[in-house]
Design a protein around this motif. Structure first.
Motif, mmCIF file in Angstrom:
data_model
loop_
_atom_site.group_PDB
_atom_site.id
_atom_site.type_symbol
_atom_site.label_atom_id
_atom_site.label_comp_id
_atom_site.label_asym_id
_atom_site.label_seq_id
_atom_site.Cartn_x
_atom_site.Cartn_y
_atom_site.Cartn_z
ATOM 1 N N UNK A 105 17.994 1.848 -34.688
ATOM 2 C CA UNK A 105 19.012 1.793 -35.735
ATOM 3 C C UNK A 105 19.294 3.172 -36.322
ATOM 4 N N UNK A 106 18.537 4.167 -35.885
ATOM 5 C CA UNK A 106 18.684 5.528 -36.412
ATOM 6 C C UNK A 106 19.360 6.409 -35.355
ATOM 7 N N UNK A 107 20.518 6.966 -35.694
ATOM 8 C CA UNK A 107 21.271 7.783 -34.737
ATOM 9 C C UNK A 107 20.491 9.021 -34.314
ATOM 10 N N UNK A 146 23.458 0.768 -30.642
ATOM 11 C CA UNK A 146 23.582 1.576 -29.418
ATOM 12 C C UNK A 146 25.059 1.801 -29.086
ATOM 13 N N UNK A 147 25.854 0.729 -29.143
ATOM 14 C CA UNK A 147 27.278 0.837 -28.804
ATOM 15 C C UNK A 147 28.036 1.660 -29.852
ATOM 16 N N UNK A 148 27.568 1.607 -31.089
ATOM 17 C CA UNK A 148 28.208 2.415 -32.137
ATOM 18 C C UNK A 148 27.952 3.900 -31.899
ATOM 19 N N UNK A 149 26.760 4.200 -31.377
ATOM 20 C CA UNK A 149 26.404 5.595 -31.101
ATOM 21 C C UNK A 149 27.095 6.092 -29.830
ATOM 22 N N UNK A 150 27.117 5.244 -28.788
ATOM 23 C CA UNK A 150 27.725 5.637 -27.515
ATOM 24 C C UNK A 150 28.393 4.404 -26.918
ATOM 25 N N UNK A 151 29.711 4.310 -27.079
ATOM 26 C CA UNK A 151 30.390 3.060 -26.714
ATOM 27 C C UNK A 151 30.524 2.834 -25.216
ATOM 28 N N UNK A 152 30.291 3.858 -24.408
ATOM 29 C CA UNK A 152 30.470 3.665 -22.966
ATOM 30 C C UNK A 152 29.159 3.522 -22.202
ATOM 31 N N UNK A 153 28.032 3.419 -22.923
ATOM 32 C CA UNK A 153 26.756 3.251 -22.218
ATOM 33 C C UNK A 153 26.632 1.811 -21.732
ATOM 34 N N UNK A 154 26.034 1.647 -20.569
ATOM 35 C CA UNK A 154 25.795 0.311 -20.021
ATOM 36 C C UNK A 154 24.579 -0.300 -20.704
ATOM 37 N N UNK A 155 24.732 -1.526 -21.211
ATOM 38 C CA UNK A 155 23.643 -2.202 -21.920
ATOM 39 C C UNK A 155 23.306 -3.510 -21.207
ATOM 40 N N UNK A 156 22.020 -3.748 -20.964
ATOM 41 C CA UNK A 156 21.532 -5.009 -20.409
ATOM 42 C C UNK A 156 20.540 -5.579 -21.413
ATOM 43 N N UNK A 157 20.815 -6.777 -21.910
ATOM 44 C CA UNK A 157 20.001 -7.348 -22.986
ATOM 45 C C UNK A 157 19.440 -8.700 -22.569
ATOM 46 N N UNK A 158 18.203 -8.953 -22.972
ATOM 47 C CA UNK A 158 17.609 -10.279 -22.830
ATOM 48 C C UNK A 158 17.860 -11.057 -24.114
ATOM 49 N N UNK A 159 18.348 -12.281 -24.003
ATOM 50 C CA UNK A 159 18.506 -13.161 -25.162
ATOM 51 C C UNK A 159 17.725 -14.444 -24.922
ATOM 52 N N UNK A 160 17.241 -15.031 -25.994
ATOM 53 C CA UNK A 160 16.486 -16.273 -25.878
ATOM 54 C C UNK A 160 17.409 -17.487 -25.794
ATOM 55 N N UNK A 161 18.422 -17.535 -26.660
ATOM 56 C CA UNK A 161 19.232 -18.735 -26.823
ATOM 57 C C UNK A 161 20.640 -18.543 -26.271
ATOM 58 N N UNK A 162 21.157 -19.575 -25.621
ATOM 59 C CA UNK A 162 22.473 -19.481 -24.996
ATOM 60 C C UNK A 162 23.582 -19.307 -26.035
ATOM 61 N N UNK A 163 23.480 -20.009 -27.173
ATOM 62 C CA UNK A 163 24.583 -19.950 -28.131
ATOM 63 C C UNK A 163 24.726 -18.569 -28.762
ATOM 64 N N UNK A 164 23.701 -17.734 -28.649
ATOM 65 C CA UNK A 164 23.804 -16.389 -29.229
ATOM 66 C C UNK A 164 24.564 -15.416 -28.326
ATOM 67 N N UNK A 165 24.838 -15.823 -27.085
ATOM 68 C CA UNK A 165 25.639 -14.962 -26.202
ATOM 69 C C UNK A 165 27.021 -14.699 -26.801
ATOM 70 N N UNK A 166 27.513 -15.667 -27.572
ATOM 71 C CA UNK A 166 28.868 -15.548 -28.132
ATOM 72 C C UNK A 166 29.000 -14.329 -29.032
ATOM 73 N N UNK A 167 27.918 -13.956 -29.740
ATOM 74 C CA UNK A 167 28.013 -12.840 -30.695
ATOM 75 C C UNK A 167 28.214 -11.505 -29.985
ATOM 76 N N UNK A 168 27.760 -11.412 -28.745
ATOM 77 C CA UNK A 168 27.963 -10.161 -28.010
ATOM 78 C C UNK A 168 29.448 -9.916 -27.733
ATOM 79 N N UNK A 169 30.203 -11.002 -27.595
ATOM 80 C CA UNK A 169 31.636 -10.858 -27.330
ATOM 81 C C UNK A 169 32.368 -10.239 -28.519
#
Length: 785
Positions: A105-107, A146-169
């Motif tokens: 969370x720290x730039x 991460x995206x706020x610091x560098x918007x073009x970096x490729x990010x791969x994230x593990x999520x536990x719950x399916x319904x939380x995928x929506x927030x990434x959109x």
């Protein structure tokens, strides 16, 4: 004089500051500083849940020797200092691994880790956390930072719950087309288990395919263990097909690859004519392969797959040894090798793929149905059921629709069966009602949950079983045995899926299990939504293990022995080697087909009392996992590495196990209103034309002759030529001495057997089946144990 005074005063001031300087130097963390890329190598940043266990599992797969030229440095960024055990791991891997203390969370800390220069940023989740939603929220905040610091970096994230995928959109710079991806553990875990309901053991096969493992057979091991281990050494790779393949159909190319090159071609990358995003087409029919087609292979190593690029008909047609197929000097091939392939993959890259995400639609390119070589016909699909049009609509019915008279039978994307929302009360059975319902060939879900347990997303288990490439009469009824108070919270996501019943009871109650005819089910799935205790994590699986042992200890001699065949529950895959229709069911609980989800890998030792597995044996080497009767979320750890190196392979896996979830569907589900119904149009009906997983018995039926001592290659070629079915593995009795199909015997998974592998009449074959618009003309035994 002034200079002398000045020097003396300066020395005095410096002397007084020495303790403070020493204190500052002494408290400076050795994990501070900045990342310096001195060798000019690529690097990735790994963050999130960073512990000795999670890092050691990640590095074991990421730095595996089977990966070609992994010249990537791994940088870990975490708030806490590593403990002594973790420090030892970092020192052993110091040439390839760096650790920095800091916050995502720290730039300033992101700058120290050189996130803006990184090849990708991977965010690991804590799979054993008490609050999955809070864990997901924290990791999504990390992605936002991460995206706020560098918007073009490729990010791969593990999520536990399916319904939380929506927030990434909602993150403006989140773009799956640029390689951003999410690995949803609940979606994949339950998807794997769902496919095991259709083809027992399939979860084990797929889990082994995306994990990097080297097999070493031994004469000291049992024969079944050597066969299984050979399959665990297979991985998924891609390679551009040589010009020799141009103009062939997929079946012809797959046969050539298997017979001549000893490679299993599963799918190809298809570029739409309208210039849209490339799609992955799994076992397509009749479409011709264009130049520089990228193929998806199952093979032991990246080196083997290069044969598909080197193969030249002029030079290699008479070569008998596949290892001699090397790059030739033929002008025909030489002209092509310098060309840039029309795909994101270099022809020389047969290691797992990089870049671009593809929407996966294993769909047929042309709609017309092929002649199936005089395949015997069973009976036509029922056109009317209760006065309504049957769901399996034939081609001639699909041309013109009167929307006012047409029911909505599929969701708006055409990928899943759909029904108007029902209240949970309409689907609840009591024990007597369940006993009066003649259930056979169904799926029993034994669910342990408290009223306030975290939601596990049962939709991800049921949706693959409701894929539209099944006809309605082929759908297996799902009966959930568990606490209704918990299921009420899950019901919003299940209310639009047909053929679901709920028994308000306990999975440990034998009376409840008998009421739902657990001995006649095609699969019994044991799940737990309860939060593991922090006191003793090894007890996290106590309910699941007790339920498994309870069912195995039951006897069913006095229960229904003659099942009437019911038209709407008869499975079209049940007639090849017709052993499941009217089957009396096993007498002993040990014969009930079962898959148990475990939280803790080590608890697998308690599931099978007759195995000889050492408690320290890795999960994939244990008998319950090899037999497909146990599944643990830990096997999904490998997917982080797989996705980084091989993103399209993940898309292929997701397509196979979710039944056809698409980006369009995920946007609809992100709205939170659940599945929407849609009218059947020729366009949506065409979405049913995609292959699915099945399991065929060699005990009788059209392919029975292959079980009589024939070789696997004979079966592979005949299945592909005559029925369009792609064989991908075997499910074999562990005790090969048995000559009859005996449900008491355990089976184990053999992934992609060698071409000269001998077949037995008791074998079952994993196949990728093409969709048939009308009722299947011959049948498959999916449910033999």
């Amino acid at each position: 004089m002034f200079l002398i005074l000045f020097i003396l005063v300066g020395l005095a001031l410096f002397a007084s500051s020495i303790p403070e300087i020493i204190d500052l130097i002494g408290t400076r963390s050795k994990y501070g500083g900045c990342y310096k890329n001195e060798r000019g190598r690529r690097h990735i940043v790994v963050c999130g849940h960073i512990t000795y266990e999670s890092v050691s599992h990640f590095l074991k797969d990421f730095l595996h020797e089977d990966r070609e030229d992994v010249d990537v440095e791994v940088v870990f960024l975490h708030r806490a200092e590593p403990d002594l055990e973790f420090e030892g791991l970092l020192k052993r891997q110091h040439t390839r691994v760096k650790y920095f203390q800091g916050s995502l969370m720290n730039a300033m800390d992101l700058e120290r880790a050189k996130v803006h220069e990184a090849d990708a940023c991977l965010v690991l989740a804590n799979k054993y956390c008490p609050d999955p939603d809070a864990e997901d929220a924290a990791n999504i905040m990390r992605v936002i930072s991460i995206k706020n610091y560098s918007d073009d970096i490729r990010v791969i994230i593990q999520l536990m719950q399916y319904h939380n995928k929506a927030y990434l959109l909602n993150i403006p710079s989140w773009d799956w087309k640029q390689g951003d991806d999410v690995i949803c553990l609940a979606e994949l875990k339950l998807g794997f288990i769902a496919q095991s309901c259709l083809a027992p053991g399939f979860s084990t096969m797929m889990a082994n395919l995306f994990a990097m493992r080297s097999f070493k057979t031994s004469p000291d091991m049992a024969a079944w263990q050597n066969d299984y281990l050979q399959g665990t050494g297979c991985e998924m790779y891609t390679e551009t097909l040589s010009p020799t393949f141009t103009g062939m159909t997929f079946s012809q190319a797959s046969e050539l690859c298997f017979v001549k090159l000893k490679l299993l071609l599963l799918a190809i990358e298809v570029k739409p004519e309208d210039g849209g995003d490339p799609k992955i087409s799994i076992n397509p029919r009749r479409s011709k392969l264009p130049t520089n087609t990228v193929g998806f292979f199952i093979a032991q190593s990246a080196e083997e797959v290069k044969r598909a690029w080197f193969y030249c008909k002029a030079c290699h047609e008479d070569v008998k040894d596949e290892n001699l197929i090397k790059k030739c000097k033929c002008k025909h091939l030489a002209n092509k090798t310098g060309a840039t392939p029309a795909t994101p993959f270099s022809a020389a890259l047969s290691k797992p793929l990089l870049n671009i995400k593809n929407s996966v639609m294993a769909k047929e390119e042309n709609g017309s149905k092929p002649v199936m070589n005089g395949r015997p016909t069973n009976k036509p699909a029922d056109q009317q059921k209760n006065g309504k049009m049957e769901v399996g609509i034939a081609d001639d019915q699909a041309k013109d629709f009167d929307f006012a008279k047409t029911e909505m039978k599929y969701d708006s994307t055409g990928m899943f069966h759909w029904t108007p929302a029902r209240s949970i009360e309409d689907c609840i059975l009591d024990r007597n009602q369940a006993a009066m319902t003649v259930l056979n060939g169904h799926v029993v879900v034994c669910l342990f949950a408290d009223p306030d347990s975290p939601l596990i997303g049962l939709r991800n288990l049921v949706m693959p079983l409701r894929a539209s490439n099944f006809h309605y009469h082929e759908l297996k009824h799902v009966v959930i045995v568990g606490a209704v108070d918990y299921l009420r919270r899950e019901w919003k996501t299940l209310q639009n899926l047909p053929k679901i019943s709920v028994l308000n009871g306990s999975p440990l109650s034998r009376a409840d299990l008998r009421a739902v005819n657990v001995n006649l089910c095609d699969m019994c799935v044991i799940l737990s939504a309860k939060v593991p205790s922090n006191d003793d994590p090894t007890l996290a699986d106590k309910e699941a293990i007790l339920a498994s042992l309870n069912i195995k200890a039951m006897t069913f001699g006095d229960i229904i022995t003659n099942i009437e065949s019911m038209g709407d529950s008869k499975d079209a895959l049940n007639n090849m080697g017709d052993t499941t229709v009217k089957r009396p069911g096993p007498i002993y609980g040990t014969n009930v087909p079962m898959i148990t989800e475990l939280v803790n890998d080590s608890n697998v030792q308690f599931l099978d009392q007759d195995d000889d597995d050492d408690p320290d044996t890795e999960l994939y080497l244990t008998q319950p996992f090899a037999c497909g009767t146990a599944f643990a979320v830990s096997v999904l750890d490998s997917l982080m590495s797989t996705t980084y190196f091989n993103q399209n392979a993940l898309t292929l896996i997701r397509s196979l196990i979710t039944g056809g979830a698409t980006p369009e569907l995920e946007i609809i589900l992100a709205e939170g209103a659940g599945l929407r119904g849609g009218y059947s149009t020729p366009d949506t009906l065409s979405h049913r034309d995609r292959c699915r997983v099945g399991q065929i018995s060699l005990s009788d039926g059209p392919l029975a002759t292959f079980g009589e001592g024939r070789k696997y290659q004979d079966l592979f070629v005949a299945s592909l030529r005559n029925y369009g079915m792609l064989c991908i593995g075997l499910y074999r009795l562990r005790d090969a001495a048995l000559t009859t199909v005996d449900a008491t015997s355990k089976r184990y998974v053999i992934t992609n057997p060698p071409f000269d592998f001998g077949l037995l009449p008791t074998d079952q074959v994993y196949v990728l089946l093409p969709f048939e618009r009308k009722q299947s003309r011959f049948s498959f035994s999916e449910t033999e144990v």
